[in-house]
Structures are given as structure tokens and as C-alpha cells.
Design a protein around this motif. Structure first.
Motif, PDB file in Angstrom:
ATOM      1  N   GLN A   2      21.245  19.722  45.353  1.00 26.75           N
ATOM      2  CA  GLN A   2      22.364  20.388  44.699  1.00 26.75           C
ATOM      3  C   GLN A   2      23.694  19.996  45.354  1.00 26.75           C
ATOM      4  N   VAL A   3      24.686  19.754  44.523  1.00 30.57           N
ATOM      5  CA  VAL A   3      26.037  19.454  44.991  1.00 30.57           C
ATOM      6  C   VAL A   3      26.958  20.564  44.490  1.00 30.57           C
ATOM      7  N   ILE A   4      27.683  21.199  45.425  1.00 33.28           N
ATOM      8  CA  ILE A   4      28.539  22.341  45.089  1.00 33.28           C
ATOM      9  C   ILE A   4      29.966  22.049  45.516  1.00 33.28           C
ATOM     10  N   GLY A   5      30.895  22.152  44.578  1.00 33.04           N
ATOM     11  CA  GLY A   5      32.310  22.003  44.884  1.00 33.04           C
ATOM     12  C   GLY A   5      33.033  23.325  44.784  1.00 33.04           C
ATOM     13  N   LEU A   6      34.126  23.434  45.519  1.00 29.19           N
ATOM     14  CA  LEU A   6      34.920  24.666  45.546  1.00 29.19           C
ATOM     15  C   LEU A   6      36.380  24.334  45.331  1.00 29.19           C
ATOM     16  N   CYS A   7      36.998  24.991  44.356  1.00 31.44           N
ATOM     17  CA  CYS A   7      38.412  24.811  44.058  1.00 31.44           C
ATOM     18  C   CYS A   7      39.088  26.174  43.991  1.00 31.44           C
ATOM     19  N   ARG A   8      40.105  26.382  44.794  1.00 33.56           N
ATOM     20  CA  ARG A   8      40.891  27.613  44.723  1.00 33.56           C
ATOM     21  C   ARG A   8      42.082  27.365  43.799  1.00 33.56           C
ATOM     22  N   PHE A   9      42.191  28.161  42.735  1.00 30.95           N
ATOM     23  CA  PHE A   9      43.334  28.004  41.836  1.00 30.95           C
ATOM     24  C   PHE A   9      44.266  29.201  42.006  1.00 30.95           C
ATOM     25  N   SER A  10      45.271  29.026  42.863  1.00 31.34           N
ATOM     26  CA  SER A  10      46.276  30.067  43.120  1.00 31.34           C
ATOM     27  C   SER A  10      45.625  31.396  43.481  1.00 31.34           C
ATOM     28  N   TYR A  11      44.552  31.325  44.258  1.00 29.48           N
ATOM     29  CA  TYR A  11      43.888  32.542  44.705  1.00 29.48           C
ATOM     30  C   TYR A  11      44.692  33.190  45.833  1.00 29.48           C
ATOM     31  N   GLN A  58      26.860  13.318  37.156  1.00 25.42           N
ATOM     32  CA  GLN A  58      27.354  14.562  36.566  1.00 25.42           C
ATOM     33  C   GLN A  58      26.603  15.814  37.027  1.00 25.42           C
ATOM     34  N   ASP A  59      25.616  15.656  37.887  1.00 21.18           N
ATOM     35  CA  ASP A  59      24.826  16.802  38.335  1.00 21.18           C
ATOM     36  C   ASP A  59      25.500  17.447  39.547  1.00 21.18           C
TER      37      ASP A  59
END
Length: 269
Positions: A2-11, A58-59
């Protein structure tokens, strides 16, 4: 794996910003200012999301973390921009300590914590190469001996561009910068609770072995009016020049960043 990305959008996290505010309310007011959010959405649309849509592998899963107080029209716009991306999960959280909440969300996202996973961070104004996830997987598979001996390993692609985006197009400068957020990945062993958010990205090499690759440009680091580490007064400026025709093609092929789209979106009133 499993590949997991994290993006904070103006949190509106408690801590975690180089730009300081006197209160949570002041931070929310700054983050949600209409002019600032308009720029963030334009960068998200033209820089941060296209490279994810065109990944050669794409997974993967991408967590986009927003504040529960994000106004509805901005939340709806975010859902619209990511509606065609099944990998995206938008998660709303109240203001909490940044590392605490991000570590918790990453560990919750692991479908089987007993199995190893790969993790990455993705700022909402940056891009990485369209083969980043494929190369991250490949690099770890080529280092099986190292993987067997350590609970965590960082993979750093340290060649890329610093760029500015606007109605006139793209201006950039090629750089070698170790341990940027963009194009930095991390292997985590099964049954290990560590996450990529346990560590400041520039200090990650103090805590685990790291693998460095410098063969190709793998990231675009945006400098703009509101980013936390490039556009404010405390940052050292990086001189940039308009892209050459060859570089325009390279940005499209490697990062899915299209100058015509940049001009159109940033010229809009």
C-alpha cells in the motif's frame, strides 16, 4: 504494498507553520482569506493534482486533510476538483496539533497494519514526476537487504525545480535540494506505527537510513505569495527564468504541468 500520501489543504493546525499567528481564529482568518485560497486552488488544479492523475502506477491512496471550518463553497470546489480521482479521500478535522492528527490519520489509512507500506507527503502547491510512485516502489524492491534490517527507510529524489506560476506562464530554476517534502518517500515496516509525519523532512536522515537518487528531475517546488516555506519574507529568494521551449515540454512530460493551462487559469479574474 500500500502507498499512502498525505496532503494538507489549508488545514488550521495548532503548530506546524513557519508563519505564526496569535490565535487559532487568526490562523483560520489567514488561511481562509479569499485571495489566498484562490491562489491555492489554482496551484492545486494546475500543479499538484495533474501529476497524481497521470502517475504511471495508479495504485495509491491520497488523504487530503481540511479543517471542519472550511467554508462550504470552498469544500464543494475541492470535491469537484477531485471527483475524478478515486484515490482521494477528503478528511475534515477540527484544529489539532499538526503531527498528532496527521500521524493518526496515516495509521488509520493502513488497510493492514501488519503489512509494510510506503508513505509520502504532497504539498498542495508542488508536483512530483509522473513516475514518482513507480520509482519509489522500484527503489525499495531493489534494496531488499536494507529493507529487511530496518523498520523505516527514506527515499529522497533530490533533483528538481523551484518554480513560479502566473498569467505569463512558468519561470523556474533547476536545483539539487536534499530532503524536500516533494519527491520524498518513506518505507514503514509492518506492525510499526511510525509515519512520515513523525519527522521534520529535512531531519529525517537523523533517524533512519536514506536512499538518495539524483539522476532525473523528480519534483517542482512552487514559490508563491502564500506558501509557508518559499514565498514569505524570511525565505532566501531563488532566481528563476521563463521556461525554454524544451523545458515547457519537459514540465508537461515529467510533471503533467501544462503552461497553456497555467496561463489560462491564472489569467482568470
Amino acid at each position: 504494498m500500500q502507498v499512502i500520501g498525505l496532503c494538507r489543504f489549508s488545514y488550521p493546525a495548532l503548530g506546524g507553520f513557519q508563519i505564526t499567528h496569535d490565535s487559532v481564529e487568526d490562523r483560520i482568518a489567514y488561511l481562509y482569506a479569499e485571495e489566498r485560497l484562490e491562489e491555492r486552488f489554482r496551484l492545486l488544479e494546475t500543479v499538484a493534482l495533474p501529476c497524481l492523475r497521470e502517475q504511471t502506477h495508479q495504485d495509491f491512496d491520497l488523504l487530503i486533510v481540511i479543517g471542519t471550518s472550511l467554508p462550504k463553497h470552498h469544500r464543494d470546489r475541492l470535491y469537484d476538483l477531485t471527483a475524478d480521482m478515486p484515490q482521494v479521500q477528503i478528511i475534515a478535522e477540527p484544529p489539532r496539533k499538526q503531527r498528532e492528527v496527521m500521524k493518526e490519520l496515516l495509521n488509520k489509512a493502513r488497510r493492514d497494519p501488519s503489512q509494510p507500506c510506503l508513505q509520502f507527503r504532497h504539498d498542495d502547491d508542488d508536483a512530483f514526476s509522473v513516475d514518482f510512485i513507480e520509482r519509489l516502489r522500484q527503489t525499495l524492491s531493489e534494496c531488499s537487504g536494507l529493507v529487511q534490517q530496518h523498520k523505516a527507510i527514506a527515499v529522497d529524489f533530490n533533483k528538481g525545480f523551484v518554480a513560479e506560476f502566473g498569467a505569463k506562464g512558468i519561470a523556474a530554476s533547476e536545483v539539487h535540494r536534499p530532503y524536500y517534502v516533494a519527491a520524498l518517500g518513506m518505507y514503514v515496516q509492518g506492525n510499526c506505527p511510525l509515519t512520515i509525519m513523525n519527522f521534520h523532512h529535512e531531519k529525517i536522515l537523523r533517524f533512519m537510513p536514506t536512499i538518495t537518487l539524483s539522476d532525473q528531475p523528480m519534483f517542482v517546488r512552487s514559490h508563491n505569495g502564500y506558501n509557508d516555506s518559499g514565498g514569505h519574507k524570511a525565505s532566501k529568494p531563488v532566481p528563476v527564468e521563463p521556461l525554454t521551449p524544451a523545458q515547457i515540454g519537459e514540465f508537461e512530460a515529467r510533471f503533467a504541468i501544462r503552461e497553456a493551462q497555467i496561463k489560462q487559469v491564472f489569467a482568470a479574474s
